[in-house]
Design an enzyme around this catalytic site. Sequence first.
Site, mmCIF file in Angstrom:
data_model
loop_
_atom_site.group_PDB
_atom_site.id
_atom_site.type_symbol
_atom_site.label_atom_id
_atom_site.label_comp_id
_atom_site.label_asym_id
_atom_site.label_seq_id
_atom_site.Cartn_x
_atom_site.Cartn_y
_atom_site.Cartn_z
ATOM 1 N N CYS A 74 0.678 -0.508 0.202
ATOM 2 C CA CYS A 74 0.009 0.375 -0.395
ATOM 3 C C CYS A 74 0.921 1.253 -0.050
ATOM 4 C CB CYS A 74 -0.703 0.038 1.120
ATOM 5 S SG CYS A 74 -0.697 -0.542 3.233
ATOM 6 N N CYS A 128 -36.991 4.101 -13.778
ATOM 7 C CA CYS A 128 -38.260 3.457 -14.235
ATOM 8 C C CYS A 128 -38.683 3.973 -13.114
ATOM 9 C CB CYS A 128 -37.815 2.371 -13.874
ATOM 10 S SG CYS A 128 -37.080 1.345 -12.083
#
Length: 1439
Positions: A1082, A1376
């Site tokens: 990291c 929708c």
Amino acid sequence: MDTTAAAALPAFVALLLLSPWPLLGSAQGQFSAGGCTFDDGPGACDYHQDLYDDFEWVHVSAQEPHYLPPEMPQGSYMIVDSSDHDPGEKARLQLPTMKENDTHCIDFSYLLYSQKGLNPGTLNILVRVNKGPLANPIWNVTGFTGRDWLRAELAVSTFWPNEYQVIFEAEVSGGRSGYIAIDDIQVLSYPCDKSPHFLRLGDVEVNAGQNATFQCIATGRDAVHNKLWLQRRNGEDIPVAQTKNINHRRFAASFRLQEVTKTDQDLYRCVTQSERGSGVSNFAQLIVREPPRPIAPPQLLGVGPTYLLIQLNANSIIGDGPIILKEVEYRMTSGSWTETHAVNAPTYKLWHLDPDTEYEIRVLLTRPGEGGTGLPGPPLITRTKCAEPMRTPKTLKIAEIQARRIAVDWESLGYNITRCHTFNVTICYHYFRGHNESKADCLDMDPKAPQHVVNHLPPYTNVSLKMILTNPEGRKESEETIIQTDEDVPGPVPVKSLQGTSFENKIFLNWKEPLDPNGIITQYEISYSSIRSFDPAVPVAGPPQTVSNLWNSTHHVFMHLHPGTTYQFFIRASTVKGFGPATAINVTTNISAPTLPDYEGVDASLNETATTITVLLRPAQAKGAPISAYQIVVEELHPHRTKREAGAMECYQVPVTYQNAMSGGAPYYFAAELPPGNLPEPAPFTVGDNRTYQGFWNPPLAPRKGYNIYFQAMSSVEKETKTQCVRIATKAATEEPEVIPDPAKQTDRVVKIAGISAGILVFILLLLVVILIVKKSKLAKKRKDAMGNTRQEMTHMVNAMDRSYADQSTLHAEDPLSITFMDQHNFSPRYENHSATAESSRLLDVPRYLCEGTESPYQTGQLHPAIRVADLLQHINLMKTSDSYGFKEEYESFFEGQSASWDVAKKDQNRAKNRYGNIIAYDHSRVILQPVEDDPSSDYINANYIDGYQRPSHYIATQGPVHETVYDFWRMIWQEQSACIVMVTNLVEVGRVKCYKYWPDDTEVYGDFKVTCVEMEPLAEYVVRTFTLERRGYNEIREVKQFHFTGWPDHGVPYHATGLLSFIRRVKLSNPPSAGPIVVHCSAGAGRTGCYIVIDIMLDMAEREGVVDIYNCVKALRSRRINMVQTEEQYIFIHDAILEACLCGETAIPVCEFKAAYFDMIRIDSQTNSSHLKDEFQTLNSVTPRLQAEDCSIACLPRNHDKNRFMDMLPPDRCLPFLITIDGESSNYINAALMDSYRQPAAFIVTQYPLPNTVKDFWRLVYDYGCTSIVMLNEVDLSQGCPQYWPEEGMLRYGPIQVECMSCSMDCDVINRIFRICNLTRPQEGYLMVQQFQYLGWASHREVPGSKRSFLKLILQVEKWQEECEEGEGRTIIHCLNGGGRSGMFCAIGIVVEMVKRQNVVDVFHAVKTLRNSKPNMVEAPEQYRFCYDVALEYLESS
């Protein structure tokens, strides 16, 4: 007069009757040739008599006497005596032809005289033009005029090259009395002074059927008072239609001939008459042209469904040319309308015709002038070809459903659908059943019939029906309609599955569901009765008994049966339609041991001696089989042997004679065996009577020994033997001398004992070997059992998620799998089978490595033991109570800070190689690089080896490279032969550099390493880069993959672990088994790096052992590198990630296996009446995070309430797309959520259908987020607050956004509209092109669309448009009604399609889980979830 002469007539003639005054002024003018005073006769003036008249003019000379009456004038002149001729006879005197191109005035004198005042006749003046035929007179006078001369003028204009000739004609009248005379004819070369005349009258040409107009222009004094008419050459007069004054000396007169025909073609002239005389124009010709018409019909050159190619054939015509226009007139022969097209070429293509239609085609030709279009030519009658059918019937409905037949209705197949009058309709169907049975067939049907029946179908089966409409030019297939046939009675239970397990008084019967259930099994009915028995006392003629089992119970225990009895069972299954045929099986119960009388408390000893004992034998009662034999067993008593208790006991199954007992050391022997017939009633028996019974010697008893006497009864039938025994007496030892048995009947005891001892030793050795083998196999089986039970444990975990945790201790105690069916029914088989077979399932489908040991690699302490996977959910819930106090306490128990030496890392020359001074490499576990020549400190890199699960140094944990260590980093990759680099950070986070970019975008050289980026695969949460690595001096090219996880937020941990788990699986699959350590980094190489490694190790442990040991794993990692897993939040995240992995498992299916796997997933399990797909959806619901009120705090603000259609479907704060464009007082909130696609983060925006008050916000959202596609999945419905939010044409403004509709088209079930939108507050940004896809194939009352194919086509259309627009960077808005199920299904299928393209796998579960992590109502219904699988299959089969 011929046509040419008439057409060229240039002369204008005007005639005026003058008063009887002498001509005074004329003598002063200039005379021209043609005049005559007749002094010398007409011949001297070149006048001629007409050769074809009736008689001649007579010359009267002043020098000669004449016969005229005295009152006649004196002098020379020409005269006609009408009394000498018959009425109607004519005499003509012709003047010379005049050719001068000039205006002439002809002046002459005339008289008509009769003594009686009668009419002498008529004087006519005619003009012959260009020697043509004579026309009607242009001037005449008739009747008596007196005996004085009168003067008249005739004005004539001559235009070269024309000529004219004036003729004086005398016509005798009926009176035949009098004289007609002319004299003093003068031809003047100037216009007449007082005579009006006409200008040139031109020819008129018209087309037949049109009106013809002649216009005459007259000049002269008082001309306006003249009478006018048009005179045809044959004398027909036509009245004037209109007059118009031009000035005081000129006027115009119009004459109109109506609808002329060829018969009207002739010469016409204008005539004017006044008080002073008359004026006549020249003759002009009326030319009538016939409009042209083709002789032949057009010729057909080519034909198609909607066009006809013809050749006009317009060269041969009837009528007059020239042709200035060609037209094609056509019509349907069955219709009345016609259509006409102008044509400029010899061929023409008629477009937009109806297929399979007969047309009549004619050609129209047009010549110049009004009415120049002729009649249509002869027709060409031809027919277009058929066209491909427009579509299949949309209203395919099921009229009737039965178990084995389906009746189908459909709409009337009109021509607008078939596009042909000749067509066929076929219904094709197919279905799949269990046992790999499938069928597909097509049935031709009567096109005119409104219904068709499909027969011979299997009951309760999903039948896929589609209609195929075919004509000669093509075919159209309807979308498949899946219909489930009705249930029917089931088939028989499989004979082979029917098994019975016998006991003495019960039978355990189990079976399997019928191979043809033909519906949902509701129950099983079993009738049974005894048919025979070994026990004569058992009745076998009784009525059958019946029991019923529920559908999910495929076994039954029949109790209270008779031993040794054969029962016949008839089992049949039932659906709602009734019972199917029965399957029979015969099962016989085991016989029971005979029942002996109870000797307890009864002394059976009758008499006893030193060597004998007499006992009372009582007969036994048979049970299930007759008694086969009675046996008397003698057991020698030993001081150290435990006495047997009286009553029932273990019997002596192996018969041993006295001789064998003595030689083998057996503790007992059979003294006698008695047939059952020998003991019909109680009888005494003497043990030791020295007799032989059925081969067994009953020797005398030894007086100094004690004996137990046992009585056994035995029943034996068909290799089954049951024995019952009882101790009936005990004989104590006596002091009498021992009676030695007969030596002849003994064997050497010493030899036999030695043999027995040797056998025992061999047996013991064999037993030890078996024990060792069994122990080893149990150890090897440990891992297999753990893996096999994982899925069962996962099931408990999922089920437990929705339960109360009030009594967690009962979770496994109530596990139905822990109690077998035999245990429930108190079955005790003689030999117990302790092995359990577990279903094999995979937790993670990744490569594994063999290992020697089976113990955990970590030291599990007493305070922190490993946790069973099945207990993980309960454990995490417990640890999270009280504000996660358990996790806090565990994490704080880890040693924080340095726990080992790091002297090398602390050296001055290595300080620059460390990103952070407090996170550096321990000496004992650091990666030691091979030193570079002349640089002894070059062996250091801030990296440590980390052990994997049963793989030492499987990982290298390192910091994110700094600029100084990029070369060292690639040296480490090369030295360790690593194939995978895992990067769990971004280069810059919160403005701080976290890692130096150590890889190239193309090719870069780092020291003696050449790194080339050959491929980059960007995905929503991570990027996979593939590099080739080369080193100078080495003839080797290696491939290294970098897996860069970009989904870790700048602060904290990911909101969900789904993406990271997918990332870990991808790394596992990509890492070759022979590769070196996986390099994980990291920024510091501690926190996120530790998380990644712990999760990866624990997933391996969970699969191998069925347990996880997170605490001790973290502890072990921290012993290798400082502060691995840096925060408590990361520690909790590890637990949540492993729990999610265990609950969800591996759901990706390779493309090559998908079809078979999917059909297996939807198969209904007869035991559970469920399917794997349904279970997977339930698992998905269980692991879907539930939103809390604080998660949706912005949507819940009072000012935003009216912007939400449903208050229970709100977007979480973390996913909101805040609006940027300002619109007055409106807030920046809209009910929408950003969603990741497969390749791009936040590629989708899912929203509700705009409310009337949020339409402006909707268009702000489109513009602010660069959305290039809008997918509309519901209908406009004002009753539900769903208005039309776009302009159908033109331009509309929605707040600050201007929307212009550029085009609209329709493709199957999709209406495509392209809008151009701009932000009026930021016009410098230009326009954004947006395409709206309005999907029509999803009815409002249905959970899923009607067609998989059309929905897939919609997704691919959107994908294609997105690739074309904005370089593929535009977002897609999907809406929708509620922004949930339908929108989620579109996104999920889009993700799956990309997944198939990129990775060749299908993982619907992962796609939906990823969407639900952002918004839980994505893909709401199980039908929608299955539809995602169906479309994935459709995509694979169509690609």
